[in-house]
Write an enzyme that holds these catalytic residues in place. Structure first.
Site, PDB file in Angstrom:
ATOM      1  N   VAL A   1      19.938 100.888   7.332  1.00 39.76           N
ATOM      2  CA  VAL A   1      19.388 102.150   6.439  1.00 39.76           C
ATOM      3  C   VAL A   1      18.705 102.900   7.363  1.00 39.76           C
ATOM      4  O   VAL A   1      18.781 104.437   7.700  1.00 39.76           O
ATOM      5  CB  VAL A   1      18.545 101.724   5.425  1.00 39.76           C
ATOM      6  CG1 VAL A   1      18.084 103.043   4.470  1.00 39.76           C
ATOM      7  CG2 VAL A   1      19.479 101.190   4.286  1.00 39.76           C
TER       8      VAL A   1
ATOM      9  N   ASN B   1      23.030 101.214  -8.915  1.00 44.22           N
ATOM     10  CA  ASN B   1      23.728  99.847  -8.338  1.00 44.22           C
ATOM     11  C   ASN B   1      23.979  98.902  -9.568  1.00 44.22           C
ATOM     12  O   ASN B   1      24.829  98.242  -9.655  1.00 44.22           O
ATOM     13  CB  ASN B   1      22.661  99.116  -7.397  1.00 44.22           C
ATOM     14  CG  ASN B   1      22.719  99.764  -6.112  1.00 44.22           C
ATOM     15  OD1 ASN B   1      23.766 100.721  -5.684  1.00 44.22           O
ATOM     16  ND2 ASN B   1      22.099  99.360  -5.005  1.00 44.22           N
TER      17      ASN B   1
ATOM     18  N   GLU C   1      18.462 105.731  -0.867  1.00 48.51           N
ATOM     19  CA  GLU C   1      19.909 106.095  -0.330  1.00 48.51           C
ATOM     20  C   GLU C   1      20.968 105.384  -1.125  1.00 48.51           C
ATOM     21  O   GLU C   1      20.623 104.409  -1.948  1.00 48.51           O
ATOM     22  CB  GLU C   1      19.825 105.234   1.132  1.00 48.51           C
ATOM     23  CG  GLU C   1      19.405 103.690   1.009  1.00 48.51           C
ATOM     24  CD  GLU C   1      20.527 102.956   0.967  1.00 48.51           C
ATOM     25  OE1 GLU C   1      21.596 103.347   1.271  1.00 48.51           O
ATOM     26  OE2 GLU C   1      20.353 101.398   0.697  1.00 48.51           O
TER      27      GLU C   1
ATOM     28  N   CYS D   1      23.067  94.872  -0.821  1.00 43.85           N
ATOM     29  CA  CYS D   1      22.063  95.690  -2.163  1.00 43.85           C
ATOM     30  C   CYS D   1      22.516  95.044  -3.354  1.00 43.85           C
ATOM     31  O   CYS D   1      21.580  94.826  -4.047  1.00 43.85           O
ATOM     32  CB  CYS D   1      22.606  97.074  -1.976  1.00 43.85           C
ATOM     33  SG  CYS D   1      21.944  97.835  -0.456  1.00 43.85           S
TER      34      CYS D   1
HETATM   35  C1  UDX Z   1      26.630  99.325  -2.292  1.00 45.48           C
HETATM   36  C2  UDX Z   1      26.668 100.784  -2.905  1.00 45.48           C
HETATM   37  O1  UDX Z   1      27.992 101.013  -3.152  1.00 45.48           O
HETATM   38  C3  UDX Z   1      25.656 101.568  -2.294  1.00 45.48           C
HETATM   39  O2  UDX Z   1      25.645 102.718  -3.196  1.00 45.48           O
HETATM   40  C4  UDX Z   1      24.349 101.017  -2.234  1.00 45.48           C
HETATM   41  O3  UDX Z   1      23.382 102.020  -1.368  1.00 45.48           O
HETATM   42  C5  UDX Z   1      24.309  99.675  -1.416  1.00 45.48           C
HETATM   43  O4  UDX Z   1      25.317  98.715  -2.143  1.00 45.48           O
HETATM   44  P1  UDX Z   1      27.729  98.106  -0.110  1.00 45.48           P
HETATM   45  O5  UDX Z   1      27.072  97.008  -0.262  1.00 45.48           O
HETATM   46  O6  UDX Z   1      27.764  98.516   1.174  1.00 45.48           O
HETATM   47  O7  UDX Z   1      27.168  99.148  -0.872  1.00 45.48           O
HETATM   48  O8  UDX Z   1      28.901  97.910  -0.449  1.00 45.48           O
HETATM   49  P2  UDX Z   1      30.258  98.434  -1.674  1.00 45.48           P
HETATM   50  O9  UDX Z   1      31.216  98.973  -1.003  1.00 45.48           O
HETATM   51  O10 UDX Z   1      29.518  99.077  -2.639  1.00 45.48           O
HETATM   52  O11 UDX Z   1      30.750  96.919  -2.173  1.00 45.48           O
HETATM   53  C6  UDX Z   1      29.832  96.095  -2.607  1.00 45.48           C
HETATM   54  C7  UDX Z   1      30.626  94.624  -3.068  1.00 45.48           C
HETATM   55  O12 UDX Z   1      31.276  95.058  -4.338  1.00 45.48           O
HETATM   56  C8  UDX Z   1      31.617  94.127  -2.279  1.00 45.48           C
HETATM   57  O13 UDX Z   1      31.387  92.653  -2.223  1.00 45.48           O
HETATM   58  C9  UDX Z   1      32.819  94.653  -2.722  1.00 45.48           C
HETATM   59  O14 UDX Z   1      33.919  93.684  -2.448  1.00 45.48           O
HETATM   60  C10 UDX Z   1      32.398  94.505  -4.127  1.00 45.48           C
HETATM   61  N1  UDX Z   1      33.441  95.482  -4.881  1.00 45.48           N
HETATM   62  C11 UDX Z   1      33.460  96.862  -4.767  1.00 45.48           C
HETATM   63  C12 UDX Z   1      34.317  94.893  -5.858  1.00 45.48           C
HETATM   64  O15 UDX Z   1      34.463  93.649  -6.045  1.00 45.48           O
HETATM   65  N2  UDX Z   1      35.162  95.684  -6.642  1.00 45.48           N
HETATM   66  C13 UDX Z   1      35.232  96.955  -6.449  1.00 45.48           C
HETATM   67  O16 UDX Z   1      35.848  97.875  -7.194  1.00 45.48           O
HETATM   68  C14 UDX Z   1      34.182  97.817  -5.634  1.00 45.48           C
END
Ligand code: UDX
Length: 440
Positions: free
Chosen positions: A12, A203, A146, A255
């Site tokens: 971040v 989230n 963020e 997160c």
């Molecule tokens: C997330 C949020 O998107 C972001 O806004 C916040 O600031 C931090 O957390 P991130 O952890 O980087 O970001 O990844 P993200 O792409 O959101 O995916 C998180 C998890 O959810 C992953 O394990 C992904 O595989 C899973 N996921 C996401 C699913 O299983 N299905 C989906 O449709 C979307």
């Protein structure tokens, strides 16, 4: 242009610092890890984040790195707090790194503290009270959460859906908003508590969507429907939208798990039992384990079976292993006596009992099943004649619905996706003989 100090050179902090420098501000990033600061000064980027190296490289003039609090604070108009807030044993956010930053501020500090770290609702009020108690009236406070996702963090910062600013004083809020000049996005101005809650609620809502579609996928498997059609069909409803409806084997990352737990505990500590969020978290725990049942259905007992886990990072385009579903899967498989091999193009985790392989082909050699754990695009090429011949059992359990079932089956693999129809060819012949009831 402003001078901004950023506390914390993690994901971040670095993304925030690099992007603010790109917007023309003068940025100094402070961290407590000498090795990290050294590497950054040498032009190295200590994390895997696509595009971040370019942004840092083209802004070297405007961004510096230091271990020294005084040097960071000197002349800074904004003090961004971007340190980690990991869960404590109780599930609350551990704010010790946040408090260290606040406590270390020199007595003559004159700037606006801006909270970027994800913190429980009420943190801003506590920090404000602590600053007041120290007589630091010239220090303002704002919350600027963020919403960047790993792998797309630079774009998410520069082209966000919204910018959220919560402040006690309008002037602090105005100043933080003005820092984002050049970014075209709606700005949500709120009180500090609400800004903090926006982050946690966003989230929590996203993980609710994923756990929801995962449960729909599980029901689809039982009733013979296909979750991909279902997700498309519901996602086109403008009230629902298409995002975060990808069924899979669970959400992980730095997160979602920590923030959902923190909100659950925040509610509980405040006397509220957040039933829905509890269920969303539990569904996710069970989802990571479902692959075991699928493998057992095909292979019988897993003791002595060789299972290849393809993709280990919690999602593609990152090397981050935090709360990755592969961790739970690997340890469950090992507990069942399976031999586990792993492959990932970027992540190199040291997983006890898991043999890391250089290529997917190496990982699946002699394997009884390949599980697609993370949907790395490289894996689209994985199902081949060579891979099928290399496997002891040509079984693919696609935990992310990455592959096209028809193409994979045409190559002679048995294929099982997540929330998709299972066809008769998906049962390995020798197993169909042994357990005829599993064939359709
Ligand atoms: C997330 C949020 O998107 C972001 O806004 C916040 O600031 C931090 O957390 P991130 O952890 O980087 O970001 O990844 P993200 O792409 O959101 O995916 C998180 C998890 O959810 C992953 O394990 C992904 O595989 C899973 N996921 C996401 C699913 O299983 N299905 C989906 O449709 C979307």
């Amino acid at each position: 242009m402003a001078r901004i100090a950023i506390f914390g050179a993690g994901y971040v902090g670095l993304v925030t610092g690099a992007c603010f420098a790109d917007l023309g501000h003068e940025v100094v990033v402070r961290d407590i890890l000498p090795e990290r600061i050294e590497r950054l000064r040498d032009g190295e980027v200590p994390i895997y984040e696509p595009g971040l190296d370019d942004v840092l490289a083209r802004n070297r003039e405007r961004i510096s790195f230091t271990l020294d609090v005084r040097e960071a604070v000197e002349g800074a108009e904004f003090l961004y707090v971007a340190v980690g807030t990991p869960p404590t044993y109780a599930g609350d956010a551990d704010l010790s790194a946040v408090w260290t930053v606040i406590d270390e501020l020199p007595d003559d500090a004159r700037a606006t503290v801006v909270m970027k770290s994800t913190v429980p609702v009420g943190t801003g009020e506590k920090v404000r009270a602590a600053l007041d108690a120290r007589g630091l009236d010239a220090v303002g406070y704002a919350s600027n959460p963020e919403f960047t996702a790993e792998g797309t963090a630079v774009r998410d910062f520069m082209e966000p859906d919204r910018i959220v600013v919560g402040a006690f004083d309008e002037s602090d809020g105005d100043a933080v908003e003005a820092l984002h000049a050049g970014i075209d996005a709606p700005v949500v101005r709120a009180d500090v508590n609400s800004a903090e809650m926006i982050k946690l609620a966003a989230n929590a809502f996203l993980v609710t969507r994923i756990s929801f579609i995962n449960e729909i996928a599980n029901v689809c498997e039982l009733v013979g429907a296909d979750v991909l059609h279902v997700a498309k069909g519901i996602g086109l409803d403008h009230r629902l939208g298409p995002h975060f409806l990808r069924a899979g084997l669970g959400w992980g990352g730095s997160c979602f798990p920590k923030d959902s737990l923190a909100l659950k505990q925040l509610a509980a500590n405040s006397g509220y039992h957040f039933q829905l969020l509890n269920a969303v978290i539990e569904v996710n725990e069970l989802q990571k384990r479902r692959v075991l049942n699928k493998l057992e259905r095909h292979l019988g007992k897993l003791r002595g079976k060789r299972i290849a886990l393809l993709g280990l990072a919690f999602k593609p385009n990152t090397d981050d292993m935090r709360e990755a579903p592969s961790l739970v899967l690997a340890s469950r498989l090992i507990a069942e006596g399976a031999e586990v091999r792993g492959w990932d193009p970027v992540a190199r985790p040291e997983l006890q009992g898991v043999e890391l392989c250089a290529t997917p082909l190496e990982a699946v050699s002699g394997a009884d099943a390949a599980v697609i754990v993370t949907e790395w695009p490289q894996l689209l090429e994985f199902p081949s004649e060579e891979a099928r011949q290399a496997m002891r059992h040509p079984l693919i359990v696609d935990g992310r619905n990455l592959l096209d079932p028809a193409t994979v089956r045409a190559l002679g693999f048995a294929y099982e996706g997540t929330g998709r129809r299972i066809s008769a060819t998906d049962v390995l012949p020798e197993i169909a003989e042994r357990e005829p009831e599993t064939s359709e």
